[in-house]
Design a protein around this motif. Structure first.
Motif, PDB file in Angstrom:
ATOM      1  N   GLN A   1      93.260   2.081  95.536  1.00  0.00           N
ATOM      2  CA  GLN A   1      94.261   1.724  96.585  1.00  0.00           C
ATOM      3  C   GLN A   1      95.667   1.753  96.009  1.00  0.00           C
ATOM      4  O   GLN A   1      95.839   1.115  95.136  1.00  0.00           O
ATOM      5  CB  GLN A   1      93.948   0.460  97.301  1.00  0.00           C
ATOM      6  N   VAL A   2      96.459   2.662  96.577  1.00  0.00           N
ATOM      7  CA  VAL A   2      98.018   2.693  96.054  1.00  0.00           C
ATOM      8  C   VAL A   2      98.585   1.252  96.168  1.00  0.00           C
ATOM      9  O   VAL A   2      98.345   0.453  97.171  1.00  0.00           O
ATOM     10  CB  VAL A   2      98.659   3.586  97.131  1.00  0.00           C
ATOM     11  N   GLN A   3      99.243   0.991  95.145  1.00  0.00           N
ATOM     12  CA  GLN A   3     100.328  -0.149  95.161  1.00  0.00           C
ATOM     13  C   GLN A   3     101.688  -0.034  95.146  1.00  0.00           C
ATOM     14  O   GLN A   3     102.038   0.858  94.043  1.00  0.00           O
ATOM     15  CB  GLN A   3      99.836  -1.274  93.988  1.00  0.00           C
ATOM     16  N   LEU A   4     102.373  -0.543  95.903  1.00  0.00           N
ATOM     17  CA  LEU A   4     103.820  -0.511  95.691  1.00  0.00           C
ATOM     18  C   LEU A   4     104.350  -2.085  95.759  1.00  0.00           C
ATOM     19  O   LEU A   4     104.256  -2.426  96.802  1.00  0.00           O
ATOM     20  CB  LEU A   4     104.286   0.402  96.838  1.00  0.00           C
ATOM     21  N   VAL A   5     104.988  -2.491  94.734  1.00  0.00           N
ATOM     22  CA  VAL A   5     105.469  -3.538  94.543  1.00  0.00           C
ATOM     23  C   VAL A   5     107.042  -3.732  94.394  1.00  0.00           C
ATOM     24  O   VAL A   5     107.518  -3.295  93.237  1.00  0.00           O
ATOM     25  CB  VAL A   5     104.809  -4.328  93.384  1.00  0.00           C
ATOM     26  N   GLU A   6     107.564  -4.180  95.526  1.00  0.00           N
ATOM     27  CA  GLU A   6     109.011  -3.999  95.329  1.00  0.00           C
ATOM     28  C   GLU A   6     109.678  -5.598  94.638  1.00  0.00           C
ATOM     29  O   GLU A   6     108.914  -6.518  95.043  1.00  0.00           O
ATOM     30  CB  GLU A   6     109.747  -4.029  96.634  1.00  0.00           C
ATOM     31  N   SER A   7     110.665  -5.428  94.103  1.00  0.00           N
ATOM     32  CA  SER A   7     111.433  -6.756  93.508  1.00  0.00           C
ATOM     33  C   SER A   7     112.780  -6.596  93.226  1.00  0.00           C
ATOM     34  O   SER A   7     113.557  -5.531  93.416  1.00  0.00           O
ATOM     35  CB  SER A   7     110.666  -7.022  92.049  1.00  0.00           C
ATOM     36  N   GLY A   8     113.491  -7.692  93.170  1.00  0.00           N
ATOM     37  CA  GLY A   8     114.739  -7.757  92.874  1.00  0.00           C
ATOM     38  C   GLY A   8     115.823  -8.150  93.935  1.00  0.00           C
ATOM     39  O   GLY A   8     116.894  -8.414  93.489  1.00  0.00           O
ATOM     40  N   GLY A   9     115.301  -8.447  95.219  1.00  0.00           N
ATOM     41  CA  GLY A   9     115.863  -8.874  96.250  1.00  0.00           C
ATOM     42  C   GLY A   9     116.583 -10.042  96.100  1.00  0.00           C
ATOM     43  O   GLY A   9     116.195 -11.290  95.389  1.00  0.00           O
ATOM     44  N   ASP A  10     117.633 -10.709  96.553  1.00  0.00           N
ATOM     45  CA  ASP A  10     118.315 -11.789  96.458  1.00  0.00           C
ATOM     46  C   ASP A  10     119.345 -12.110  97.482  1.00  0.00           C
ATOM     47  O   ASP A  10     119.485 -11.345  98.299  1.00  0.00           O
ATOM     48  CB  ASP A  10     118.832 -11.843  95.058  1.00  0.00           C
ATOM     49  N   LEU A  11     119.912 -13.187  97.410  1.00  0.00           N
ATOM     50  CA  LEU A  11     120.987 -13.703  98.469  1.00  0.00           C
ATOM     51  C   LEU A  11     122.257 -13.410  97.232  1.00  0.00           C
ATOM     52  O   LEU A  11     122.502 -13.868  96.373  1.00  0.00           O
ATOM     53  CB  LEU A  11     121.185 -14.916  98.579  1.00  0.00           C
ATOM     54  N   VAL A  12     123.193 -12.536  97.831  1.00  0.00           N
ATOM     55  CA  VAL A  12     124.247 -12.109  97.382  1.00  0.00           C
ATOM     56  C   VAL A  12     125.666 -12.180  98.299  1.00  0.00           C
ATOM     57  O   VAL A  12     125.450 -12.237  99.594  1.00  0.00           O
ATOM     58  CB  VAL A  12     124.362 -10.602  96.783  1.00  0.00           C
ATOM     59  N   GLN A  13     126.692 -12.213  97.762  1.00  0.00           N
ATOM     60  CA  GLN A  13     127.927 -12.371  98.606  1.00  0.00           C
ATOM     61  C   GLN A  13     128.695 -10.930  99.147  1.00  0.00           C
ATOM     62  O   GLN A  13     128.197  -9.973  98.284  1.00  0.00           O
ATOM     63  CB  GLN A  13     129.121 -13.043  98.107  1.00  0.00           C
ATOM     64  N   LEU A  14     129.189 -10.918  99.952  1.00  0.00           N
ATOM     65  CA  LEU A  14     130.091  -9.556 100.587  1.00  0.00           C
ATOM     66  C   LEU A  14     130.609  -9.129  99.207  1.00  0.00           C
ATOM     67  O   LEU A  14     131.366  -9.762  98.435  1.00  0.00           O
ATOM     68  CB  LEU A  14     130.944  -9.935 101.477  1.00  0.00           C
ATOM     69  N   GLY A  15     130.283  -7.668  99.129  1.00  0.00           N
ATOM     70  CA  GLY A  15     131.001  -7.154  97.997  1.00  0.00           C
ATOM     71  C   GLY A  15     130.277  -7.001  96.723  1.00  0.00           C
ATOM     72  O   GLY A  15     130.720  -6.296  95.675  1.00  0.00           O
ATOM     73  N   GLY A  16     129.060  -7.796  96.724  1.00  0.00           N
ATOM     74  CA  GLY A  16     128.339  -7.866  95.604  1.00  0.00           C
ATOM     75  C   GLY A  16     127.449  -6.659  95.180  1.00  0.00           C
ATOM     76  O   GLY A  16     127.632  -5.710  95.975  1.00  0.00           O
ATOM     77  N   SER A  17     126.766  -6.870  94.252  1.00  0.00           N
ATOM     78  CA  SER A  17     125.812  -5.695  93.661  1.00  0.00           C
ATOM     79  C   SER A  17     124.401  -6.300  93.505  1.00  0.00           C
ATOM     80  O   SER A  17     124.259  -7.539  93.167  1.00  0.00           O
ATOM     81  CB  SER A  17     126.402  -5.022  92.558  1.00  0.00           C
ATOM     82  N   LEU A  18     123.463  -5.517  93.537  1.00  0.00           N
ATOM     83  CA  LEU A  18     122.198  -5.799  93.178  1.00  0.00           C
ATOM     84  C   LEU A  18     121.272  -4.717  93.053  1.00  0.00           C
ATOM     85  O   LEU A  18     121.693  -3.568  93.439  1.00  0.00           O
ATOM     86  CB  LEU A  18     121.496  -6.432  94.578  1.00  0.00           C
ATOM     87  N   SER A  19     120.197  -4.728  91.982  1.00  0.00           N
ATOM     88  CA  SER A  19     119.384  -3.738  91.740  1.00  0.00           C
ATOM     89  C   SER A  19     117.945  -4.167  92.066  1.00  0.00           C
ATOM     90  O   SER A  19     117.573  -5.024  91.578  1.00  0.00           O
ATOM     91  CB  SER A  19     119.608  -3.574  90.324  1.00  0.00           C
ATOM     92  N   LEU A  20     117.264  -3.019  92.862  1.00  0.00           N
ATOM     93  CA  LEU A  20     116.015  -3.240  93.211  1.00  0.00           C
ATOM     94  C   LEU A  20     114.931  -2.589  92.401  1.00  0.00           C
ATOM     95  O   LEU A  20     115.428  -1.303  91.960  1.00  0.00           O
ATOM     96  CB  LEU A  20     115.741  -3.043  94.569  1.00  0.00           C
ATOM     97  N   SER A  21     113.951  -2.728  92.359  1.00  0.00           N
ATOM     98  CA  SER A  21     112.899  -1.882  91.385  1.00  0.00           C
ATOM     99  C   SER A  21     111.629  -2.041  92.370  1.00  0.00           C
ATOM    100  O   SER A  21     111.189  -2.647  93.071  1.00  0.00           O
ATOM    101  CB  SER A  21     112.601  -2.830  90.105  1.00  0.00           C
TER     102      SER A  21
END
Length: 121
Positions: A1-21
């Motif tokens: 069965q196909v697996q897709l596992v997302e990660s990297g989410g967080d609480l950030v402030q306005l104007g901030g940056s984030l990287s998801l995988s």
């Protein structure tokens, strides 16, 4: 069965940056275009970015164009989403999936659990 596992989410402030995988397994990753979608509270899930099989083509929703960048590493079976200049309206659960081409918005596999991104003002 196909697996897709997302990660990297967080609480950030306005104007901030984030990287998801998104780590994919149990299918031939390099055979598929990949996509990122998001679902905000009370709203339908929407496609925000897609990338072709080799990474040479990418397409973005108008709401994220110029701020988000999708990329992939076929050797690692992973698709990424770099998010800059984040806004409160980017708050959502983010999901990845496969699509037929970077111009297609129909996900091919069952959804993973997603990763929560919250942008505070």
């Amino acid at each position: 069965q196909v697996q897709l596992v997302e990660s990297g989410g967080d609480l950030v402030q306005l104007g901030g940056s984030l990287s998801l995988s998104c780590a994919a397994s149990r299918f031939i990753f390099s055979d598929y275009a990949m996509s990122w979608h998001r679902q905000a509270p009370g709203k339908e899930r929407e496609l925000i970015a897609a990338i072709g099989r080799t990474g040479d083509t990418a397409k973005y929703a108008d709401s994220v164009k110029g701020r988000f960048t999708i990329s992939r590493d076929n050797a690692k079976n992973t698709v990424y989403l770099r998010m800059n200049s984040l806004k409160p309206e980017d708050t959502a659960v983010y999901y990845c999936n496969a699509v037929r081409t970077a111009n297609d918005d129909s996900p091919l596999f069952s959804w993973g659990l997603g990763t929560q991104v919250t942008v505070s003002s």
